[in-house]
Write a protein that holds these residues in place. Sequence first.
Motif, PDB file in Angstrom:
ATOM      1  N   LEU A  27       0.837  -1.188   0.000  1.00 30.67           N
ATOM      2  CA  LEU A  27       0.000   0.000   0.000  1.00 30.67           C
ATOM      3  C   LEU A  27       0.880   1.249   0.000  1.00 30.67           C
ATOM      4  N   THR A  28       0.425   2.294  -0.671  1.00 33.14           N
ATOM      5  CA  THR A  28       1.175   3.542  -0.694  1.00 33.14           C
ATOM      6  C   THR A  28       1.068   4.226   0.673  1.00 33.14           C
ATOM      7  N   PRO A  29       1.993   5.125   0.969  1.00 32.60           N
ATOM      8  CA  PRO A  29       1.908   5.869   2.241  1.00 32.60           C
ATOM      9  C   PRO A  29       0.568   6.578   2.412  1.00 32.60           C
ATOM     10  N   ARG A  30       0.052   7.167   1.317  1.00 33.33           N
ATOM     11  CA  ARG A  30      -1.232   7.859   1.409  1.00 33.33           C
ATOM     12  C   ARG A  30      -2.366   6.878   1.738  1.00 33.33           C
ATOM     13  N   GLU A  31      -2.351   5.705   1.123  1.00 33.48           N
ATOM     14  CA  GLU A  31      -3.382   4.707   1.399  1.00 33.48           C
ATOM     15  C   GLU A  31      -3.331   4.260   2.854  1.00 33.48           C
ATOM     16  N   LEU A  32      -2.120   4.084   3.369  1.00 36.63           N
ATOM     17  CA  LEU A  32      -1.962   3.690   4.773  1.00 36.63           C
ATOM     18  C   LEU A  32      -2.425   4.804   5.706  1.00 36.63           C
ATOM     19  N   GLN A  33      -2.127   6.055   5.349  1.00 41.82           N
ATOM     20  CA  GLN A  33      -2.579   7.172   6.172  1.00 41.82           C
ATOM     21  C   GLN A  33      -4.105   7.237   6.210  1.00 41.82           C
ATOM     22  N   CYS A  34      -4.718   7.039   5.061  1.00 37.80           N
ATOM     23  CA  CYS A  34      -6.184   7.087   5.001  1.00 37.80           C
ATOM     24  C   CYS A  34      -6.803   5.958   5.825  1.00 37.80           C
ATOM     25  N   LEU A  35      -6.209   4.768   5.761  1.00 36.28           N
ATOM     26  CA  LEU A  35      -6.706   3.656   6.570  1.00 36.28           C
ATOM     27  C   LEU A  35      -6.528   3.951   8.055  1.00 36.28           C
ATOM     28  N   HIS A  36      -5.394   4.541   8.399  1.00 39.19           N
ATOM     29  CA  HIS A  36      -5.133   4.861   9.804  1.00 39.19           C
ATOM     30  C   HIS A  36      -6.208   5.790  10.355  1.00 39.19           C
ATOM     31  N   TRP A  37      -6.499   6.879   9.618  1.00 41.56           N
ATOM     32  CA  TRP A  37      -7.486   7.820  10.117  1.00 41.56           C
ATOM     33  C   TRP A  37      -8.898   7.248  10.048  1.00 41.56           C
ATOM     34  N   THR A  38      -9.146   6.342   9.109  1.00 40.80           N
ATOM     35  CA  THR A  38     -10.433   5.635   9.082  1.00 40.80           C
ATOM     36  C   THR A  38     -10.580   4.778  10.331  1.00 40.80           C
ATOM     37  N   MET A  39      -9.496   4.118  10.730  1.00 38.11           N
ATOM     38  CA  MET A  39      -9.488   3.324  11.957  1.00 38.11           C
ATOM     39  C   MET A  39      -9.835   4.194  13.170  1.00 38.11           C
ATOM     40  N   GLU A  40      -9.429   5.466  13.132  1.00 39.82           N
ATOM     41  CA  GLU A  40      -9.706   6.383  14.234  1.00 39.82           C
ATOM     42  C   GLU A  40     -11.125   6.932  14.185  1.00 39.82           C
ATOM     43  N   GLY A  41     -11.917   6.453  13.219  1.00 44.55           N
ATOM     44  CA  GLY A  41     -13.320   6.853  13.159  1.00 44.55           C
ATOM     45  C   GLY A  41     -13.602   8.085  12.328  1.00 44.55           C
ATOM     46  N   LYS A  42     -12.628   8.525  11.540  1.00 39.77           N
ATOM     47  CA  LYS A  42     -12.804   9.729  10.731  1.00 39.77           C
ATOM     48  C   LYS A  42     -13.556   9.408   9.438  1.00 39.77           C
ATOM     49  N   THR A  43     -14.397  10.347   9.003  1.00 41.91           N
ATOM     50  CA  THR A  43     -15.070  10.213   7.715  1.00 41.91           C
ATOM     51  C   THR A  43     -14.098  10.577   6.603  1.00 41.91           C
ATOM     52  N   ALA A  44     -14.495  10.283   5.366  1.00 46.11           N
ATOM     53  CA  ALA A  44     -13.629  10.620   4.234  1.00 46.11           C
ATOM     54  C   ALA A  44     -13.399  12.128   4.167  1.00 46.11           C
ATOM     55  N   TRP A  45     -14.410  12.921   4.486  1.00 42.81           N
ATOM     56  CA  TRP A  45     -14.240  14.380   4.480  1.00 42.81           C
ATOM     57  C   TRP A  45     -13.217  14.789   5.529  1.00 42.81           C
ATOM     58  N   GLU A  46     -13.308  14.191   6.727  1.00 37.88           N
ATOM     59  CA  GLU A  46     -12.361  14.523   7.802  1.00 37.88           C
ATOM     60  C   GLU A  46     -10.945  14.058   7.452  1.00 37.88           C
ATOM     61  N   VAL A  47     -10.832  12.877   6.831  1.00 38.83           N
ATOM     62  CA  VAL A  47      -9.515  12.391   6.412  1.00 38.83           C
ATOM     63  C   VAL A  47      -8.902  13.362   5.414  1.00 38.83           C
ATOM     64  N   GLY A  48      -9.709  13.815   4.466  1.00 44.67           N
ATOM     65  CA  GLY A  48      -9.211  14.766   3.480  1.00 44.67           C
ATOM     66  C   GLY A  48      -8.725  16.056   4.117  1.00 44.67           C
ATOM     67  N   THR A  49      -9.476  16.542   5.112  1.00 43.37           N
ATOM     68  CA  THR A  49      -9.092  17.774   5.806  1.00 43.37           C
ATOM     69  C   THR A  49      -7.770  17.582   6.549  1.00 43.37           C
ATOM     70  N   ILE A  50      -7.627  16.446   7.246  1.00 46.82           N
ATOM     71  CA  ILE A  50      -6.411  16.171   8.008  1.00 46.82           C
ATOM     72  C   ILE A  50      -5.196  16.087   7.090  1.00 46.82           C
ATOM     73  N   LEU A  51      -5.364  15.442   5.925  1.00 45.96           N
ATOM     74  CA  LEU A  51      -4.240  15.195   5.024  1.00 45.96           C
ATOM     75  C   LEU A  51      -4.102  16.272   3.944  1.00 45.96           C
ATOM     76  N   SER A  52      -4.960  17.286   4.005  1.00 46.73           N
ATOM     77  CA  SER A  52      -4.928  18.397   3.030  1.00 46.73           C
ATOM     78  C   SER A  52      -5.145  17.904   1.595  1.00 46.73           C
ATOM     79  N   ILE A  53      -6.111  16.985   1.450  1.00 48.41           N
ATOM     80  CA  ILE A  53      -6.521  16.494   0.135  1.00 48.41           C
ATOM     81  C   ILE A  53      -8.034  16.605   0.060  1.00 48.41           C
ATOM     82  N   THR A  54      -8.592  16.424  -1.122  1.00 47.09           N
ATOM     83  CA  THR A  54     -10.040  16.505  -1.253  1.00 47.09           C
ATOM     84  C   THR A  54     -10.697  15.240  -0.718  1.00 47.09           C
ATOM     85  N   GLU A  55     -11.961  15.376  -0.391  1.00 49.32           N
ATOM     86  CA  GLU A  55     -12.722  14.206   0.070  1.00 49.32           C
ATOM     87  C   GLU A  55     -12.715  13.117  -1.005  1.00 49.32           C
TER      88      GLU A  55
END
Length: 240
Positions: free
Chosen positions: A179-207
Motif C-alpha cells: 500500500l502507498t503511504p497515502r493509502e496507509l494514512q487514510c486507513l489509519h485515520w479511518t481506523m480512528e473513526g474519521k469520515t472521508a471528508w475529515e480524512v481529506g481535511t487532516i491530510l490536506s486532500i479533497t474528500e
Amino acid sequence: MLQGGYQSVLEARSRDEFRSELTRFANDLDFERFSAILVVDRAMGSSEFITVGNTPAGFTSMFNDPRLGKKDPVMQHCKRQSVPIVWNQQTYQKHDAPELWEAQAAFGYKVGISLALHLPEGRHFVLGVNREETLPNNPVTLTRMVADLQLFAVHAVDAALRVLLPHPHAPGDVDAPRLTPRELQCLHWTMEGKTAWEVGTILSITERTAVLHINNAMHKLGCTNKHQAVLKALRLGLIR
C-alpha cells in the motif's frame, strides 16, 4: 474500535476457537442457535459450503440440503443482498414457504437475523442467529441487535477465511500487499473513526481523493468495505 468481544474472534486460531467465539457472541445477544457459512464458488457453477454452528442433530440434514436452500427466503435474500434480514413466520408465509418454517420451528428456529458479506474471488460469508423467543418490539433495541451482528460479521469473516479455508486460499498465507503511504494514512485515520471528508481535511486532500485512496486500499487488500480493510491491515501489521 476493537472492543473486547470483536477483538477475540479476530484472534481465533482454529475451527474450535472460532466456534467458541460464535457461541459466546450468540449467547451474549440472547440467541440459542447460530450458523456461519463460508461459501466458495468453484468452476462450472458449483459452490463449496463450509458451515460452523450448533445445528441440532435431527435438523442437520434439512439445514444442509441445497434443494431446500433454493426455497428458503432467508437464504435467497442472503444470496442476492448484503443488507441484513430480520425474519419470522410471516417471512416464510409471504414467500409461499410456510412448511419450511414449520419444519425448522420444531428445532427452535422461529425468528432470527441473518446477513451475508460478498467478497472478491467468489467467496461469501453468511452469518445468522436464531431463537424461539420473539424479537424485541422496541425498534431501537432491534436495530442495535442488527448493528451488533453486522459489526461482528465484519470481524468474524477474516477469522473464517483464515481457519476454515485450506492453503493456499487463507489470506495469512500470502505476502502482505504493498500500500502507498497515502493509502496507509487514510486507513489509519479511518481506523480512528474519521469520515472521508475529515480524512481529506487532516491530510490536506479533497474528500474525493481520500475516498479514492481508501478504495484502492480495499482493492489491494481484497476487501469489500473500509472496515474490513482496516481490520485486515491491522492483522497484517500494515497499520497500528
